[in-house]
Structures are given as C-alpha cells and as structure tokens.
Design a protein around this motif. Structure first.
Motif, PDB file in Angstrom:
ATOM      1  N   GLU A 143       0.831  -1.206   0.000  1.00  0.00           N
ATOM      2  CA  GLU A 143       0.000   0.000   0.000  1.00  0.00           C
ATOM      3  C   GLU A 143       0.860   1.249   0.000  1.00  0.00           C
ATOM      4  OE1 GLU A 143      -3.692   2.085   2.476  1.00  0.00           O
ATOM      5  OE2 GLU A 143      -2.982   0.081   3.032  1.00  0.00           O
ATOM      6  N   ASP A 147       1.042   3.976  -3.063  1.00  0.00           N
ATOM      7  CA  ASP A 147       0.783   5.398  -2.833  1.00  0.00           C
ATOM      8  C   ASP A 147       1.960   6.255  -3.281  1.00  0.00           C
ATOM      9  OD1 ASP A 147      -1.672   4.739  -1.794  1.00  0.00           O
ATOM     10  OD2 ASP A 147      -1.067   4.951   0.306  1.00  0.00           O
ATOM     11  N   ARG A 150       1.900   5.785  -7.523  1.00  0.00           N
ATOM     12  CA  ARG A 150       0.716   6.199  -8.287  1.00  0.00           C
ATOM     13  C   ARG A 150       0.819   7.633  -8.814  1.00  0.00           C
ATOM     14  NH1 ARG A 150      -2.587   4.771  -4.876  1.00  0.00           N
ATOM     15  NH2 ARG A 150      -3.409   2.833  -5.781  1.00  0.00           N
TER      16      ARG A 150
END
Length: 247
Positions: A143, A147, A150
C-alpha cells in the motif's frame, strides 16, 4: 579522464516512471550516480509523436556525463541502455539490464500489446493494473509503495506515455539481432516472480550478449529499484568493482 573509482553510474528508469524510482539505489551507492529522465518522462517535455529507441538513446546520450559510464537501465531504460551500448560502445564501461525484456515470444508480445491497447482505451485503469502487477495487495508494504508510485504514473501525459510504451512493446525485437555487438561486461538481473521481464528473458540476454552474468532475485517482482534496492546495489557494486579491477 576519470580514474576508475570516478566513473559515474548512469541510471535509466522504466516507462511511465521518472528518475525518482532510483532514489533508494542512489542513496546506497558509494560513487557518483546520475539518474536521468527518459524522453517524455519526469522533467522532460512530453512526446508529441511516435519515437523509437535510436531517438531516445540520442536524447539520453546528450544528457549523460562526459566520458565512460557504468550504464544501468530498468525495463524500458534497459532497452535504451542496450541501444547506447551498441551505438557508443566506448562510452559504456559496464551495462546492467534490470528487469529487462528480451526476444519476446509471440504470446509475450501479444500480452504487452494488450497492455498498450489498454492504456489507449483507459489510461488511469492501466496505471492501476500496473500497480497491481508490481505491488500485489497481499505483500507487506504494497500500500505504501502504491501510494508512492501512483502519482508518478498519473503525472504522465497519456499520449506521451503511449508513444513511449509503443517503443517498449517493440524495442526488444528491434534489438534482438544486434545484442551480440555489445562488448561491455554485462549483468542481467530480474525478479523471480516478474511476469513481464521473466528470468527466462535474462537468460536470453546472456545468450546474446557476450560476458553476461545473470542474477535472479528470489521472491521479487518487477520493481527491483524500489523493492530490493540493497540487493540490486550489491550486484551493481560487484560488477563495477570487477570491471575496474580488471583494467
């Protein structure tokens, strides 16, 4: 003329990314390193039309440090690095191909063509699918890495990205018959679980470029500079020390 330990490392990133993908590796290297944005990426102007490996390599060569370098390419950057090593062999002290494609089979070519078509029809969705491949949800810090990555992907101009991805999709076929002209000591390294730049592809590189060593990183996927910077840096250090010690 720089002494052996002053030869810089030049780092080329993959399609849709930018020079920051190398930040962890740069922090670990004990020598001068230059991470360069590929044409159409990062701080460089967007690509406004189709391009090819020769044009990308020429652009990168104009921005590389003068003299010899240890040239490291990741994914699309590896294809650009191979093109430079073919065109300007005296500039390349060593070549490292990180997560590199090579001589895709018909099935492998169809898969990458499908991803290109996906980017043409749904750019944002294709970026999310790339994150799924690179950082599966069931892996530890996926995750956080999603993040982090992206915004870099979504900062791309969609048309520019597609022009660059078209080079990535076809560049390995363009290079395949020329790879045996590369004379630099070479490392081909990829992740054991990389579905696009497979261990078999690194073996294909070794079958075509003389003086190539293959390294497969256990349990790793595509984004070695981000997920396994220490392992990658250790291999880079071993290659650069070997090439300089042999002079």
């Amino acid at each position: 003329m720089p002494t052996d330990d002053e030869v810089p490392v030049v780092l080329l990133h993959g399609v849709g990314l930018d020079r920051t993908v190398w930040s962890r590796v740069e922090a670990l290297l004990s020598r001068t390193a230059s991470a360069i944005d590929l044409p159409g990426h990062g701080a460089q102007p967007p690509l406004t039309g189709p391009t090819d490996l020769a044009a990308m390599a020429s652009d990168v060569l104009a921005r590389m440090p003068a003299g010899q370098v240890h040239l490291v390419g990741f994914s699309l950057g590896s294809l650009v690095a191979q093109q430079i090593a073919i065109e300007e062999p005296t500039r390349v002290r060593s070549l490292t191909c990180v997560s590199s494609v090579c001589a895709r089979t018909q099935e492998e070519s169809a898969a990458v063509q499908g991803r290109l078509e996906g980017a043409e029809s749904d750019f944002r969705g294709s970026m999310e699918r790339a994150l799924d491949r690179w950082f599966p949800e069931d892996e530890g810090d996926s995750e956080t890495l999603r993040d982090e990555t992206r915004p870099v992907l979504l900062a791309n101009d969609p048309d520019s990205y597609r022009h660059a991805y078209a080079v990535f999709a076809a560049g390995d076929r363009e290079l395949e018959s020329k790879l045996n002209a590369i004379s630099s000591p070479t490392l081909a390294i990829t992740g054991e679980l990389d579905p696009g730049s497979t261990p078999e592809m690194s073996e294909r590189i070794a079958n075509r470029i003389p003086d190539t060593r293959v390294a497969i990183v256990s349990g790793a996927r595509h984004m070695l500079p981000v997920t396994h910077p220490e392992v990658l840096t250790d291999h880079l250090r071993a290659l650069t020390n070997h090439t300089e010690g042999s002079r």
